[in-house]
Write a protein that holds these residues in place. Structure first.
Motif, PDB file in Angstrom:
ATOM      1  N   THR A   1       0.931  -1.511   0.012  1.00 20.47           N
ATOM      2  CA  THR A   1       0.135  -0.006   0.146  1.00 20.47           C
ATOM      3  C   THR A   1       0.886   1.243  -0.142  1.00 20.47           C
ATOM      4  O   THR A   1       0.336   2.676   0.032  1.00 20.47           O
ATOM      5  CB  THR A   1      -0.492  -0.042   1.075  1.00 20.47           C
ATOM      6  OG1 THR A   1      -0.586   0.088   2.360  1.00 20.47           O
ATOM      7  CG2 THR A   1      -1.960  -1.516   0.593  1.00 20.47           C
ATOM      8  N   ALA A   2       2.212   0.999  -0.213  1.00 21.29           N
ATOM      9  CA  ALA A   2       3.319   2.148   0.112  1.00 21.29           C
ATOM     10  C   ALA A   2       2.962   2.590  -1.425  1.00 21.29           C
ATOM     11  O   ALA A   2       3.290   1.901  -2.246  1.00 21.29           O
ATOM     12  CB  ALA A   2       4.498   1.937   0.070  1.00 21.29           C
ATOM     13  N   PHE A   3       3.520   4.089  -1.680  1.00 21.07           N
ATOM     14  CA  PHE A   3       3.521   4.284  -2.796  1.00 21.07           C
ATOM     15  C   PHE A   3       5.105   4.771  -3.490  1.00 21.07           C
ATOM     16  O   PHE A   3       5.457   5.394  -2.400  1.00 21.07           O
ATOM     17  CB  PHE A   3       2.637   5.786  -3.373  1.00 21.07           C
ATOM     18  CG  PHE A   3       2.848   6.853  -4.567  1.00 21.07           C
ATOM     19  CD1 PHE A   3       2.594   6.095  -5.289  1.00 21.07           C
ATOM     20  CD2 PHE A   3       3.853   7.854  -4.039  1.00 21.07           C
ATOM     21  CE1 PHE A   3       2.817   7.015  -6.722  1.00 21.07           C
ATOM     22  CE2 PHE A   3       4.150   8.800  -5.390  1.00 21.07           C
ATOM     23  CZ  PHE A   3       3.994   8.463  -6.625  1.00 21.07           C
ATOM     24  N   ILE A   4       5.955   4.442  -4.562  1.00 17.76           N
ATOM     25  CA  ILE A   4       7.241   4.676  -4.507  1.00 17.76           C
ATOM     26  C   ILE A   4       6.706   5.988  -5.736  1.00 17.76           C
ATOM     27  O   ILE A   4       7.017   4.912  -6.747  1.00 17.76           O
ATOM     28  CB  ILE A   4       7.603   3.909  -4.744  1.00 17.76           C
ATOM     29  CG1 ILE A   4       7.500   2.700  -3.255  1.00 17.76           C
ATOM     30  CG2 ILE A   4       9.505   4.480  -4.673  1.00 17.76           C
ATOM     31  CD1 ILE A   4       8.160   3.730  -2.412  1.00 17.76           C
TER      32      ILE A   4
ATOM     33  N   GLY B   1       4.322   7.156   1.913  1.00 20.11           N
ATOM     34  CA  GLY B   1       4.839   7.616   0.224  1.00 20.11           C
ATOM     35  C   GLY B   1       6.651   8.399  -0.134  1.00 20.11           C
ATOM     36  O   GLY B   1       6.547   9.098   0.829  1.00 20.11           O
ATOM     37  N   ILE B   2       6.840   7.845  -1.022  1.00 21.49           N
ATOM     38  CA  ILE B   2       8.400   7.961  -1.310  1.00 21.49           C
ATOM     39  C   ILE B   2       7.980   8.295  -2.760  1.00 21.49           C
ATOM     40  O   ILE B   2       8.346   8.351  -4.234  1.00 21.49           O
ATOM     41  CB  ILE B   2       9.255   6.895  -1.598  1.00 21.49           C
ATOM     42  CG1 ILE B   2       9.415   6.126  -0.270  1.00 21.49           C
ATOM     43  CG2 ILE B   2      11.008   7.847  -2.155  1.00 21.49           C
ATOM     44  CD1 ILE B   2       9.603   6.658   0.896  1.00 21.49           C
ATOM     45  N   TRP B   3       8.016  10.320  -2.808  1.00 18.29           N
ATOM     46  CA  TRP B   3       7.745  11.217  -3.887  1.00 18.29           C
ATOM     47  C   TRP B   3       9.102  11.615  -4.429  1.00 18.29           C
ATOM     48  O   TRP B   3      10.136  11.208  -4.762  1.00 18.29           O
ATOM     49  CB  TRP B   3       7.109  12.403  -2.999  1.00 18.29           C
ATOM     50  CG  TRP B   3       5.647  12.191  -2.397  1.00 18.29           C
ATOM     51  CD1 TRP B   3       6.115  12.058  -0.999  1.00 18.29           C
ATOM     52  CD2 TRP B   3       4.426  11.867  -2.347  1.00 18.29           C
ATOM     53  NE1 TRP B   3       4.865  11.206  -0.713  1.00 18.29           N
ATOM     54  CE2 TRP B   3       3.808  11.542  -1.668  1.00 18.29           C
ATOM     55  CE3 TRP B   3       3.971  12.683  -4.317  1.00 18.29           C
ATOM     56  CZ2 TRP B   3       2.136  11.735  -2.031  1.00 18.29           C
ATOM     57  CZ3 TRP B   3       3.202  11.918  -4.234  1.00 18.29           C
ATOM     58  CH2 TRP B   3       1.774  12.227  -3.776  1.00 18.29           C
TER      59      TRP B   3
ATOM     60  N   ILE C   1       7.694  11.283   2.670  1.00 13.00           N
ATOM     61  CA  ILE C   1       8.512  11.504   2.579  1.00 13.00           C
ATOM     62  C   ILE C   1       9.201  12.723   0.714  1.00 13.00           C
ATOM     63  O   ILE C   1       8.357  11.866  -0.278  1.00 13.00           O
ATOM     64  CB  ILE C   1      10.205  10.838   2.572  1.00 13.00           C
ATOM     65  CG1 ILE C   1       9.820   9.415   3.192  1.00 13.00           C
ATOM     66  CG2 ILE C   1      11.618  10.879   1.505  1.00 13.00           C
ATOM     67  CD1 ILE C   1      10.440  10.114   4.704  1.00 13.00           C
ATOM     68  N   GLN C   2       9.024  13.905   0.968  1.00 12.96           N
ATOM     69  CA  GLN C   2       8.868  14.271   0.250  1.00 12.96           C
ATOM     70  C   GLN C   2       9.144  15.034  -1.035  1.00 12.96           C
ATOM     71  O   GLN C   2      10.803  14.579  -0.223  1.00 12.96           O
ATOM     72  CB  GLN C   2       7.988  15.705   0.631  1.00 12.96           C
ATOM     73  CG  GLN C   2       6.710  15.200   1.149  1.00 12.96           C
ATOM     74  CD  GLN C   2       6.275  16.590   1.849  1.00 12.96           C
ATOM     75  OE1 GLN C   2       6.489  18.366   1.440  1.00 12.96           O
ATOM     76  NE2 GLN C   2       5.712  16.939   2.930  1.00 12.96           N
ATOM     77  N   ASP C   3       9.527  15.570  -1.972  1.00 13.76           N
ATOM     78  CA  ASP C   3      10.241  15.025  -3.158  1.00 13.76           C
ATOM     79  C   ASP C   3      11.319  16.102  -3.100  1.00 13.76           C
ATOM     80  O   ASP C   3      11.765  16.709  -1.938  1.00 13.76           O
ATOM     81  CB  ASP C   3       9.100  16.869  -3.971  1.00 13.76           C
ATOM     82  CG  ASP C   3       7.849  16.179  -4.875  1.00 13.76           C
ATOM     83  OD1 ASP C   3       7.967  15.660  -5.454  1.00 13.76           O
ATOM     84  OD2 ASP C   3       7.144  15.874  -3.555  1.00 13.76           O
ATOM     85  N   GLY C   4      12.386  15.231  -3.471  1.00 17.58           N
ATOM     86  CA  GLY C   4      14.025  15.222  -3.676  1.00 17.58           C
ATOM     87  C   GLY C   4      14.859  15.299  -2.679  1.00 17.58           C
ATOM     88  O   GLY C   4      15.809  15.751  -2.104  1.00 17.58           O
TER      89      GLY C   4
ATOM     90  N   TYR D   1      -1.024  13.191   3.327  1.00 14.63           N
ATOM     91  CA  TYR D   1       0.099  12.805   2.287  1.00 14.63           C
ATOM     92  C   TYR D   1      -0.724  10.845   2.079  1.00 14.63           C
ATOM     93  O   TYR D   1      -0.045  10.656   0.806  1.00 14.63           O
ATOM     94  CB  TYR D   1       1.088  12.866   2.847  1.00 14.63           C
ATOM     95  CG  TYR D   1       1.760  14.321   1.979  1.00 14.63           C
ATOM     96  CD1 TYR D   1       2.494  14.248   0.720  1.00 14.63           C
ATOM     97  CD2 TYR D   1       1.514  15.099   3.084  1.00 14.63           C
ATOM     98  CE1 TYR D   1       2.535  14.961   0.393  1.00 14.63           C
ATOM     99  CE2 TYR D   1       2.127  16.437   2.014  1.00 14.63           C
ATOM    100  CZ  TYR D   1       1.949  16.598   0.612  1.00 14.63           C
ATOM    101  OH  TYR D   1       2.835  17.952   0.701  1.00 14.63           O
ATOM    102  N   ALA D   2      -0.950  10.482   3.083  1.00 23.08           N
ATOM    103  CA  ALA D   2      -1.075   8.990   3.729  1.00 23.08           C
ATOM    104  C   ALA D   2      -2.221   8.822   1.879  1.00 23.08           C
ATOM    105  O   ALA D   2      -1.931   8.152   1.191  1.00 23.08           O
ATOM    106  CB  ALA D   2      -1.501   8.193   4.516  1.00 23.08           C
TER     107      ALA D   2
END
Length: 172
Positions: free
Chosen positions: A18-21, A38-40, A60-63, A162-163
């Protein structure tokens, strides 16, 4: 296009279904990513010479770059955490329910307690402990004020938003 999920020395990351990569993220080696996290875009999570654990509903947001120390500890990130864009987390520990601002840098052996906040652009130097209920800011970071009830009430809202967004991306 899909994310780069790469083994290192025969160890492949473990990612909850269920995680988003994001497609442009890179996840390497001894890494565990929990449910609904989420790993963005543009993130690097490199568990090559030690381990990285990321809990549930953590974004974990972008960059952002997450790495470890070979002659020290891994990086341990709990549940329900927001890590702002372009943060650098290196061989540190983040307890459940803390908040890390954009471009913050948390260095080796630093520890951020549950209910603590690291401001955008802050540099938490090695071995420092960011105490529950405080905002740390500056370079080097130091406590600047107590968090308000309003501050603290936002942490779980941000994590949940974010989830939910990660779930939308994963399903689309």
């Amino acid at each position: 296009m899909s994310a780069i999920i790469r083994a290192f020395n025969g160890v492949l990351p473990t990612i909850h279904p269920t995680a988003f990569i994001a497609e442009t993220a890179v996840v390497i080696g001894k890494v565990e990513i929990g449910p609904e996290s989420g790993i963005w875009y543009g993130c690097t999570v490199r568990g090559d010479v030690n381990e990285i654990r990321i809990g549930a509903r953590t974004n974990i947001q972008d960059g952002t770059v997450i790495h470890v120390a070979q002659d020290g500890q891994g990086t341990y990130i709990g549940d329900d955490i927001t890590v702002g864009h372009m943060a650098l987390l290196h061989a540190c520990t983040l307890e459940d329910g803390c908040f890390i601002g954009m471009k913050a840098c948390i260095m080796d052996g630093a520890y951020v307690e549950s209910g603590a906040m690291v401001a955008a652009g802050a540099l938490v130097t090695p071995g420092k402990r960011v105490k529950q209920g405080f905002l740390w800011a500056g370079s080097p970071a130091k406590p600047v004020r107590e968090l308000t009830e309003r501050d603290l009430s936002y942490f779980p809202v941000s994590a949940r938003r974010y989830a939910d967004l990660a779930e939308t991306y994963r399903k689309s």
